[in-house]
Design a protein around this motif. Structure first.
Motif, PDB file in Angstrom:
ATOM      1  N   MET A   1       0.861  -1.219   0.172  1.00 28.86           N
ATOM      2  CA  MET A   1       0.157   0.041   0.002  1.00 28.86           C
ATOM      3  C   MET A   1       0.879   1.285   0.022  1.00 28.86           C
ATOM      4  O   MET A   1       1.942   1.351   0.719  1.00 28.86           O
ATOM      5  N   GLY A   2       0.620   2.090  -0.781  1.00 27.47           N
ATOM      6  CA  GLY A   2       1.174   3.482  -0.731  1.00 27.47           C
ATOM      7  C   GLY A   2       2.290   3.429  -1.858  1.00 27.47           C
ATOM      8  O   GLY A   2       3.272   4.164  -1.910  1.00 27.47           O
ATOM      9  N   GLU A   3       2.607   2.168  -2.669  1.00 28.43           N
ATOM     10  CA  GLU A   3       3.473   2.195  -3.664  1.00 28.43           C
ATOM     11  C   GLU A   3       2.899   2.239  -4.999  1.00 28.43           C
ATOM     12  O   GLU A   3       1.756   1.432  -5.225  1.00 28.43           O
ATOM     13  N   ARG A   4       3.588   2.661  -6.018  1.00 30.74           N
ATOM     14  CA  ARG A   4       2.811   2.794  -7.270  1.00 30.74           C
ATOM     15  C   ARG A   4       3.586   1.825  -8.295  1.00 30.74           C
ATOM     16  O   ARG A   4       4.887   1.651  -7.947  1.00 30.74           O
ATOM     17  N   LYS A   5       3.016   1.057  -9.241  1.00 32.64           N
ATOM     18  CA  LYS A   5       3.750   0.335 -10.099  1.00 32.64           C
ATOM     19  C   LYS A   5       4.355   1.045 -11.331  1.00 32.64           C
ATOM     20  O   LYS A   5       3.596   2.031 -11.920  1.00 32.64           O
ATOM     21  N   LYS A   6       5.587   0.683 -11.597  1.00 34.25           N
ATOM     22  CA  LYS A   6       6.366   1.252 -12.626  1.00 34.25           C
ATOM     23  C   LYS A   6       6.468   0.148 -13.586  1.00 34.25           C
ATOM     24  O   LYS A   6       7.779  -0.475 -13.452  1.00 34.25           O
ATOM     25  N   ILE A   7       5.919   0.341 -14.672  1.00 30.86           N
ATOM     26  CA  ILE A   7       5.781  -1.096 -15.538  1.00 30.86           C
ATOM     27  C   ILE A   7       7.316  -0.839 -16.240  1.00 30.86           C
ATOM     28  O   ILE A   7       7.650   0.219 -16.672  1.00 30.86           O
ATOM     29  N   VAL A   8       7.765  -2.265 -16.055  1.00 29.08           N
ATOM     30  CA  VAL A   8       8.986  -2.429 -17.236  1.00 29.08           C
ATOM     31  C   VAL A   8       8.682  -2.395 -18.624  1.00 29.08           C
ATOM     32  O   VAL A   8       7.611  -3.176 -18.979  1.00 29.08           O
ATOM     33  N   LYS A   9       9.138  -1.422 -19.387  1.00 32.06           N
ATOM     34  CA  LYS A   9       8.867  -1.429 -21.038  1.00 32.06           C
ATOM     35  C   LYS A   9       8.642  -2.800 -21.579  1.00 32.06           C
ATOM     36  O   LYS A   9       9.605  -3.722 -21.602  1.00 32.06           O
ATOM     37  N   GLY A  10       7.426  -3.071 -22.032  1.00 30.91           N
ATOM     38  CA  GLY A  10       7.254  -4.285 -23.087  1.00 30.91           C
ATOM     39  C   GLY A  10       7.046  -5.539 -22.092  1.00 30.91           C
ATOM     40  O   GLY A  10       6.520  -6.378 -22.743  1.00 30.91           O
ATOM     41  N   VAL A  11       6.897  -5.378 -20.929  1.00 31.59           N
ATOM     42  CA  VAL A  11       6.587  -6.518 -20.088  1.00 31.59           C
ATOM     43  C   VAL A  11       5.546  -6.078 -18.921  1.00 31.59           C
ATOM     44  O   VAL A  11       5.966  -5.666 -17.806  1.00 31.59           O
ATOM     45  N   PRO A  12       4.439  -6.111 -19.195  1.00 37.08           N
ATOM     46  CA  PRO A  12       3.241  -5.505 -18.444  1.00 37.08           C
ATOM     47  C   PRO A  12       3.297  -6.224 -17.212  1.00 37.08           C
ATOM     48  O   PRO A  12       2.847  -5.843 -15.975  1.00 37.08           O
ATOM     49  N   CYS A  13       3.852  -7.557 -16.881  1.00 37.77           N
ATOM     50  CA  CYS A  13       3.703  -8.060 -15.705  1.00 37.77           C
ATOM     51  C   CYS A  13       5.092  -7.852 -14.592  1.00 37.77           C
ATOM     52  O   CYS A  13       4.815  -8.443 -13.733  1.00 37.77           O
TER      53      CYS A  13
ATOM     54  N   GLU B   1       7.258   2.015  -6.598  1.00 41.60           N
ATOM     55  CA  GLU B   1       8.131   3.035  -6.303  1.00 41.60           C
ATOM     56  C   GLU B   1       7.226   3.839  -5.106  1.00 41.60           C
ATOM     57  O   GLU B   1       5.933   3.826  -5.418  1.00 41.60           O
ATOM     58  N   ARG B   2       7.845   3.963  -4.024  1.00 40.41           N
ATOM     59  CA  ARG B   2       6.766   4.450  -2.719  1.00 40.41           C
ATOM     60  C   ARG B   2       6.537   5.781  -3.265  1.00 40.41           C
ATOM     61  O   ARG B   2       7.116   6.672  -3.802  1.00 40.41           O
ATOM     62  N   CYS B   3       5.270   6.391  -2.799  1.00 41.90           N
ATOM     63  CA  CYS B   3       4.697   7.604  -2.973  1.00 41.90           C
ATOM     64  C   CYS B   3       5.394   8.301  -2.219  1.00 41.90           C
ATOM     65  O   CYS B   3       5.084   8.243  -0.609  1.00 41.90           O
ATOM     66  N   GLU B   4       6.515   9.386  -2.307  1.00 41.18           N
ATOM     67  CA  GLU B   4       7.136  10.142  -1.261  1.00 41.18           C
ATOM     68  C   GLU B   4       6.371  11.255  -0.823  1.00 41.18           C
ATOM     69  O   GLU B   4       5.591  11.863  -1.598  1.00 41.18           O
ATOM     70  N   GLY B   5       7.035  11.959   0.126  1.00 42.09           N
ATOM     71  CA  GLY B   5       6.692  13.280   0.769  1.00 42.09           C
ATOM     72  C   GLY B   5       5.073  13.424   0.862  1.00 42.09           C
ATOM     73  O   GLY B   5       4.586  12.297   1.532  1.00 42.09           O
ATOM     74  N   TYR B   6       4.555  14.157   0.113  1.00 43.38           N
ATOM     75  CA  TYR B   6       2.929  14.606   0.240  1.00 43.38           C
ATOM     76  C   TYR B   6       2.136  14.027  -0.776  1.00 43.38           C
ATOM     77  O   TYR B   6       0.985  14.270  -0.960  1.00 43.38           O
ATOM     78  N   HIS B   7       2.662  12.856  -1.459  1.00 43.74           N
ATOM     79  CA  HIS B   7       1.978  12.192  -2.567  1.00 43.74           C
ATOM     80  C   HIS B   7       1.255  10.991  -1.750  1.00 43.74           C
ATOM     81  O   HIS B   7       1.922  10.296  -0.880  1.00 43.74           O
ATOM     82  N   PHE B   8       0.179  10.592  -2.477  1.00 48.03           N
ATOM     83  CA  PHE B   8      -0.430   9.513  -2.083  1.00 48.03           C
ATOM     84  C   PHE B   8      -0.710   8.571  -3.297  1.00 48.03           C
ATOM     85  O   PHE B   8      -0.554   9.034  -4.286  1.00 48.03           O
ATOM     86  N   GLN B   9      -1.082   7.343  -3.007  1.00 49.67           N
ATOM     87  CA  GLN B   9      -1.313   6.502  -4.182  1.00 49.67           C
ATOM     88  C   GLN B   9      -2.772   6.672  -4.804  1.00 49.67           C
ATOM     89  O   GLN B   9      -3.719   6.286  -4.284  1.00 49.67           O
ATOM     90  N   ALA B  10      -2.843   7.108  -5.897  1.00 54.79           N
ATOM     91  CA  ALA B  10      -4.164   7.597  -6.313  1.00 54.79           C
ATOM     92  C   ALA B  10      -4.765   6.372  -7.143  1.00 54.79           C
ATOM     93  O   ALA B  10      -5.646   6.201  -7.222  1.00 54.79           O
TER      94      ALA B  10
END
Length: 864
Positions: free
Chosen positions: A493-505, A510-519
């Motif tokens: 929770m609180g981390e976003r996925k940064k997809i590897v190019k060409g491999v959607p799985c 990446e943790r949402c840092e500072g004042y960011h939340f996982q939208a």
């Protein structure tokens, strides 16, 4: 059996209608030899199943009455090219022989042996063989029903229009395997195919489905060459380990390749790493896992739904060398099965013992019905049912073959094959769709081992959709926890996925840092300014609002100082009021003293307003009183120092008293100066009415958990400077006058204490400015600035109180004898005396303070 039979290439059963049969009696040979070892189960069992089915049909009075089915059964040696040569036998009868240029020795025309006319073919096993054979059979319009070829390519009705099968195509199998992978929560798998049609098209179907469905990624697709070089399988295992997260391996490989892959995994100490998901080529066979049970443990395999045909078991167990002479390969099977040697021409040189011929299948050797026996029988029955329908249509109940069926039309027979619908040998319906495919019905097995037993266990079924019992699955001995085959673990929770190019799985979290939340799964967004992320960083929550609390150390010290100051100021005021008519009080300039003491009192009192919780009332009072206390004090002091300065400047020139030195005019001047401050505050009120606001910027720390909103009055630093600026201007002017009047004789007036007061006050305020503005970026800013401001005000008030009033109070209380009236002299005399003494730089012979007292008293008397 004679040697000619042993080395024969086909079985011939006579009948009215001849069916062809293609079976992999031998494995593929190596080193240029077409055929290799005998295949006991896949070859002999299946071949016997065809002959057994023909026997049953020929005995059945309902099915093809008075018509005998015959057979011509060939060995494909598991090789497509060899099978193609063999299958030419089937079409010989349909090829016109040209005998015009052939003559016998005596000149007669040649007589050709009439070859059997094959009406339909049962086979083949391997898809690559079926494809090769189907290409030639369609030219001669001979229908073909396969019992084991599952390549999706064969579903193409435009190219393989005379091909049908009683097993479902691999595209269904690939779908079932995809459903298994999805059900197990895997999304990153490798595929492994044997080169050739079966393997490649199976994997292709799987990859295609994975693309269409999404959610499953292929780490790598590897191919096992037809003729693998030494070390090839170790190389494949090492390649699979390059993407070690993709533990699941989807296999469409032949039996021999499966054995060798498992062996390579075992050699490379990868037992337990790979999660095998294999097609029906592994199914529930024992041969791929013998000797490598540990590495095969947990393998999930698929098998077209099947049942054992008990009647075939009875039939096959009763076969012997004497009663099964029609099977030309049976002697070889006998040797292989019982590990003995038959006569001089035995195929097993150096075998330990001779065969007696009295051995019994299932008694002297292991026996388990081969899995495709049911399908071989279904294929033969499908052909028989189609011929029966055709006979009924063409011969109208004519016993035996009528002339219309003397030459069976392949195209017509095909239409009857596609229309059959009967219950097969296992009780399941045998039907074909428009492409000649059977419906997909699979059993799903898992190879499991317990303390006592090892074997395949049915864990589910697939009939157009998956039905799997997760509770029955087991991966290592008695371990039921589900292993993972994923490229990336799910983000917390609180981390976003940064997809590897060409491999959607595959992704990085990446943790949402500072004042960011996982939208969303893939994005972080900034919280609104007045909010901060919650503990999980999945949403925002309001930033807590704080204010300076009374119990905070930052508040306790200023409050303590100001209370002491208020007590002291009150004490001074009370003392002055009680001794209002005594010389010292009168000499101080009573009115001005009270104004000054009021200012000092306000300077102490403002502390409470500065610490009180901000609201509109508190903010209004802060604006009014912030500069007012200082303004009162310094306006009074300025008026005093100005008056002294004017008196002495005037005294130097003439003996007439300067104007505006009476107490009343002093008060007017003082209040005129104070009114400027009040006017400024009034304008401020009009331009910007007071209100509170929450400052989120002040304590917006790097770590949002520590962020706080500060409840404040809307007094900016600039407003504060403007408000205090006027008082500071008065103070500086006052200091200038104090410096100017420092030359006044010691005996005269309060010039020196006022001077010291002003110098000290200037130092305090000079220290205040860097502290106040230097901490503007600090997280503790609110506390430091409020405390600095209140203490500075209290200190400057204390300096004024201490320097100007404490000595007087001391005399009033402890030396009342000095606080008595003296005889009066004229103003002129006093000023002259003071001026003279100033010029002589002598203090005169009178006690300190007399002249000052006289001057003040004289002033008061005159004004009265």
């Amino acid at each position: 059996p004679t040697s000619s039979q042993e080395y024969a290439h086909s079985i011939r059963l006579d009948g009215d209608i001849i069916l062809g049969g293609l079976f992999p009696v031998h494995s593929r040979g190596g080193g240029g030899v077409p055929c290799g070892e005998l295949k006991k189960e896949k070859g002999i069992h299946r071949l016997e199943a065809m002959m057994f089915a023909i026997d049953l049909i020929n005995k059945d009075p309902e099915l093809l009455p008075n018509i005998t089915l015959g057979a011509r059964i060939l060995d494909t040696c598991s090789r497509d090219t060899y099978a193609l040569e063999q299958s030419l036998t089937f079409v010989q009868a349909l090829i016109e022989k040209d005998g015009s240029d052939v003559r016998c020795a005596n000149g007669d025309p040649p007589i050709f042996a009439k070859p059997d006319k094959i009406v339909g073919v049962i086979g083949a096993a391997a898809s690559s063989v079926s494809i090769m054979v189907a290409n030639i059979l369609r030219l001669f319009k001979i229908p073909q029903i396969s019992y084991a070829s599952t390549a999706p390519e064969l579903s193409d009705n435009t190219r393989y229009d005379f091909f049908s099968r009683v097993v479902p195509p691999d595209s269904y199998q690939a779908q079932a395997m995809m459903d298994i992978v999805t059900a197990l929560g895997w999304n990153y798998v490798s595929t492994l195919a044997s080169e050739g049609n079966y393997g490649e098209s199976g994997v292709e179907a799987f990859v295609q489905i994975s693309r269409e469905m999404g959610g499953v990624c292929i780490a790598q697709s590897l191919k096992i060459p037809r003729e693998p070089k030494p070390g090839e399988f170790d190389k494949i295992v090492m390649r699979l380990l390059e993407t070690s997260n993709a533990r699941a391996v989807i296999m469409f490989a032949n039996e021999d390749d499966i054995r060798r892959i498992l062996d390579a995994a075992k050699r490379n100490n990868q037992t337990g790493h790979f999660l095998w998901v294999a097609s029906d080529s592994w199914g529930s066979k024992i041969s791929p896992v013998i000797g490598q049970e540990k590495v095969a443990e947990g393998a999930v395999t698929i098998m077209p739904k099947r049942a054992s045909v008990d009647a075939f078991d009875r039939y096959f167990r009763s076969r012997s060398l004497s009663n099964n002479r029609r099977n030309v390969w049976f002697a070889e099977f006998w040797e292989e099965n019982f590990g003995c040697k038959l006569g001089m021409h035995g195929k097993r040189p150096g075998s330990p013992k001779k065969c007696t011929g009295l051995e019994k299948v299932g008694r002297d050797s292991g026996y388990e019905q081969e899995g495709k026996v049911q399908f071989v029988m279904d294929a033969v029955y499908a052909m028989a049912h189609a011929l029966h329908r055709m006979h009924r249509e063409l011969c109208y109940g004519y016993p035996g073959l009528c002339p219309k069926m003397a030459n069976i039309d392949g195209k017509e027979l095909l239409s009857h094959i596609r229309a059959v619908n009967f219950n097969g040998s296992a009780g399941t319906p045998v039907v074909f769709n428009e492409n000649g495919d059977a419906p997909g019905r699979y059993d799903i097995f898992q190879y499991q081992s317990n303390r006592t037993t090892r074997g395949y266990r049915v864990i589910g079924t697939w009939t157009n959709k998956l039905d799997i019992k997760m509770g029955l699955m087991q991966w290592r001995a008695s371990d039921r926890s589900l292993p993972a085959s994923v490229c990336s673990v799910p983000c917390r929770m609180g981390e976003r996925k940064k997809i590897v190019k060409g491999v959607p799985c595959c992704w990085h979290c990446e943790r949402c840092e500072g004042y960011h939340f996982q939208a969303s799964e893939f994005s972080c967004e900034l919280c609104p300014y007045e909010q901060r992320p919650d503990a999980n960083r999945t949403g925002c929550q309001d930033i807590p609002i704080i204010k300076l609390e009374w119990h905070s150390p930052w508040a306790v010290i200023p409050v303590f100082i100001s209370m002491l100051g208020i007590v002291a100021t009150t004490f001074v005021i009370v003392t002055f009021v009680r001794h209002n008519d005594t010389p010292i009080v009168r000499a101080s300039g009573r009115e001005m003293s009270y104004v000054l003491l009021t200012g000092i009192f306000l300077c102490y009192a403002i502390t409470f307003l500065m610490i009180a919780a901000p609201d509109v009332g508190v903010c209004s009072f802060r604006r009014i009183f912030l500069g007012l206390g200082m303004c009162f004090s310094y306006a009074a002091l300025l008026t005093k120092t100005n008056r002294i300065h004017r008196i002495f400047e005037q005294g130097k020139k003439s003996v007439t008293a300067p104007r505006f030195i009476s107490p009343a005019s002093q008060l007017v001047i003082t209040f005129s100066l104070i009114s400027v401050q009040l006017l400024g505050v009034f304008v401020w009120f009009v331009v910007d009415p007071p209100h509170t606001f929450v400052d989120y910027g002040e304590q917006r720390t790097q770590d949002p958990a520590a962020a706080r909103g500060v409840l404040k009055c809307d007094i900016s630093d600039l407003s504060l400077i403007c408000s205090l600026g006027y008082s500071i201007l008065l103070m500086v002017t006052c200091t200038v006058y104090a410096i100017k009047t420092r030359g006044v004789p010691e005996t005269f007036n309060e010039a020196k204490p006022i001077g010291f007061t002003m110098y000290t006050t200037c130092i305090i305020w000079l220290a205040f400015i860097p502290i106040f503005f230097g901490t503007a970026q600090s997280a503790e800013r609110m506390y430091i600035q409020t405390t600095t401001l209140t203490i500075s005000l209290s200190l400057s008030a204390s300096v004024s109180l201490g320097m100007l009033y404490m000595p007087k109070v001391y005399v009033i209380i402890f030396h009342p004898e000095q606080n008595v009236p003296k005889r009066k002299r004229s103003f002129k005399a006093i000023v002259t005396a003071a001026t003279m003494s100033g010029k002589l730089q002598k203090g005169g012979d009178r006690p300190n303070g007399e002249v000052k007292t006289e001057l003040c008293e004289s002033m008061e008397t005159n004004s009265e």
